[in-house]
Structures are given as C-alpha cells and as structure tokens.
Design a protein around this motif. Structure first.
Motif, short mmCIF file in Angstrom:
data_model
loop_
_atom_site.label_atom_id
_atom_site.label_comp_id
_atom_site.label_asym_id
_atom_site.label_seq_id
_atom_site.Cartn_x
_atom_site.Cartn_y
_atom_site.Cartn_z
N GLN A 87 0.83 -1.20 0.00
CA GLN A 87 0.00 0.00 0.00
C GLN A 87 0.87 1.25 0.00
OE1 GLN A 87 -3.51 0.66 -0.06
NE2 GLN A 87 -2.59 2.66 -0.41
N ALA A 88 0.68 2.12 -1.01
CA ALA A 88 1.39 3.41 -1.03
C ALA A 88 0.78 4.33 0.03
CB ALA A 88 1.27 4.05 -2.41
N ASP A 89 1.62 5.15 0.64
CA ASP A 89 1.16 6.06 1.68
C ASP A 89 2.06 7.30 1.67
OD1 ASP A 89 -0.02 7.26 3.85
OD2 ASP A 89 0.85 5.88 5.33
N PRO A 90 1.53 8.48 1.22
CA PRO A 90 0.14 8.77 0.85
C PRO A 90 -0.20 8.18 -0.51
CG PRO A 90 1.50 10.69 0.48
CD PRO A 90 2.39 9.68 1.15
N THR A 91 -1.49 8.23 -0.83
CA THR A 91 -1.96 7.67 -2.09
C THR A 91 -3.16 8.46 -2.61
OG1 THR A 91 -2.70 5.64 -3.18
CG2 THR A 91 -3.56 6.05 -0.99
N ASN A 92 -3.35 8.36 -3.93
CA ASN A 92 -4.56 8.94 -4.54
C ASN A 92 -5.41 7.85 -5.18
OD1 ASN A 92 -2.91 8.31 -6.66
ND2 ASN A 92 -3.34 10.17 -7.84
#
Length: 320
Positions: free
Chosen positions: A196-201
């Motif tokens: 999971q990317a963090d932050p993400t759009n």
C-alpha cells in the motif's frame, strides 16, 4: 465477502511415522549383552542384535538400545497430545524374550524417563512390529515441541530373557509418530498492506489481517463488524490462507484509519479465537482530489500587470 474455507479443520493432527537417524548402545545400569551395530536401528535393511544371557546367569537383561534424531519439526505453538512408538523385532526362539524396559528419552542415553510401556508378551520368532503408546499417550511426562524436535529425543529398549538358555534378540527398526493439537488463540496482526502506497490517490486503500506461525484464518469469521474504520468503508474481504485483504473505500480526502472493534473475534482453521490484534501501522493518507490549473495571460495592451508573469501555469489545490 470472499472465503477460501468453509469448515473448521480438526485441531488434532499428527506427524508422519519418522525413523531415527542415530542409534547407540548404553548400559543404563544393566550388565547384560551389548547391541551390535546399533546405528542399524533406522529404516534400512540391516538389523541390530543382542544375545541375551540365560536367566540363571543373573545377566538376563540386555543393555539399552537408544534410537534418536528422528527429525521432527513440530510447530512451536502446538500442544503435544500423544506419542506412538513402533519397534520391529524378533527373538531367536519363541516363548523366550520379553520387553524389560520401553521408554522415551529427552536427552542422550536417558533410560529412566516417565513410564515404561514394556509389553509382557514374548517376542515372536519372525520380525513383527509391536506398537507402544498411542495418540493420547504421554508416557508419564510432559512434552514441548522443542523437546521432540531435538536430535536427542528418542526411545530406549531393553530385553529380558525368561529362559535358562541364551537367546538372541534382533531389532530391525524403531519409528515414532507424534500427535499434537492447537488449542491456543492465534496471533494476528492488523496493518496497512505491505504494497500500500502512503500517501496515495488510489482507492481503495488496503489493510491486511495476518495470522502468525502455521495458523490460517477461517474466512467466514472475519467480518466488517470486527473493525472500526474512520473516513472509509470496508468493502469485500478476501481471505486466503493466513492473510485477509481488507479494502477500504475512502469517504473523503484525509487520513483513513483502521482498528479492531470492541467485538473483534476472528478464528483460525481450528476454531481458536483471537480477540486482539498486534500492529501499529494502521493509517493511510488519501488525497483523491485533482489539482486546479489556472492560465494567466498578459493584459490587452501587452503590458504585464504589476507582479504578473506571462504566460504561466498556476497550480492550486487543497492539501490534506
């Protein structure tokens, strides 16, 4: 929700029947015959023998044949419920030899542990397998997986002669089967997915619930009500093996968090329930709002307004 399992697995299981990789002769206080080639006590074609003296000599009990290094790898969170020992053996003559001592061992050449399962029936004259213990027999002691996985775990055998003539005892092999169960709550961890990317759009944001050790998660027991989510809604839960994927659709831009709810209760494949979850990385920043672009042009007379630059992009957005 997607579930890969529909029924609980029986909490009881067992190892394969393992043969020893090592064998040794040890007196153990007996002054009788020694076992020749004791390393042959494994699963090969060779045997080990001991010529047990006549009862009248006072040396009518053999040394101990010690078989060890069975190569078990029982999970550390298992509970041992029983141990079965099998010995394939025969006597040179019927109605002559009987078991003197049959015990398990935790340490090298140990001959006095727990309860002896010696059988009073005389040995047959042809190689025959005799079974000692069963899936509920603990042999008068307690066991941990580490003790059974150790190379020194094994079994010892001593033979007695009930006749007035020396008789040869022959052993082909030992083998052991261990029964165990899982009766404790599984250890589970709740965090954002490792990918999971963090932050993400990108939505949904994915969290994972993972069971440790050899446990798998019983999918039907994992429900949205087991979790408290802020700024999002849990979608379809997908459980495969030890991992459940928990996709969360954001409600708005901002931080999304997940935590076990007050009714958190998930089960492993054996039906044992975890009511707590480890893990601290349970939040993801989400920003799904596109940036606002503004084009600035010079004034009609071709002159730039004070402080203006032309042509240029101006990018504006709200930051969360």
């Amino acid at each position: 929700m997607l579930f890969r399992s529909a029924l609980f697995t029986s909490p009881g299981t067992s190892t394969s029947a393992n043969y020893p990789a090592s064998g040794a002769d040890t007196a153990g206080g007996n002054s009788g015959c020694s076992w020749g080639s004791p390393a042959n006590v494994g699963s090969g074609a060779s045997t080990t023998s001991c010529n047990v003296a006549a009862n009248a000599t006072g040396n009518a009990s053999s040394h101990f044949l010690y078989a060890s290094n069975f190569g078990f790898a029982i999970p550390s969170d298992a509970t041992i419920t029983g141990i079965t020992l099998e010995i394939r053996r025969n006597a040179a003559a019927t109605s002559a030899l009987v078991d003197n001592v049959v015990r398990l061992a935790k340490t090298n050449n140990q001959t006095n542990l727990g309860t002896s399962f010696a059988n009073a029936t005389t040995w047959p004259s042809t190689l025959t397998t005799q079974t000692y213990g069963d899936a509920a027999a603990l042999w008068g002691t307690t066991w941990t997986p580490a003790e059974i996985n150790a190379s020194t775990f094994g079994a010892v055998l001593s033979v007695s002669n009930a006749t007035g003539t020396a008789r040869s005892a022959t052993v082909d092999w030992f083998r052991i089967t261990v029964a165990y169960t899982f009766s404790t709550a599984p250890t589970v961890t709740l965090v954002q997915s490792a990918t999971q990317a963090d932050p993400t759009n990108i939505a949904p944001v994915v969290f994972t619930l993972t069971s440790g050790g050899t446990r798998t998660l019983y999918g039907p027991s994992v429900n949205a009500s087991d979790f408290t989510v802020t700024n999002g809604t849990i979608g379809t839960i997908d459980c495969t093996g030890a991992v459940c994927q928990l996709p969360v659709t954001p409600t708005a831009d901002g931080t999304i968090t997940i935590a076990p709810s007050g009714t958190f209760a998930v089960k492993d494949q054996y039906g044992n329930t975890a009511t707590t979850a480890a893990g601290s990385d349970r939040s993801v920043r989400y920003d799904g709002t596109a940036p606002v672009l503004t084009w600035t042009t010079p004034a009609a007379d071709g002159q730039l307004a004070p402080g203006a630059y032309a042509p240029a992009w101006k990018i504006g957005r709200a930051h969360v």
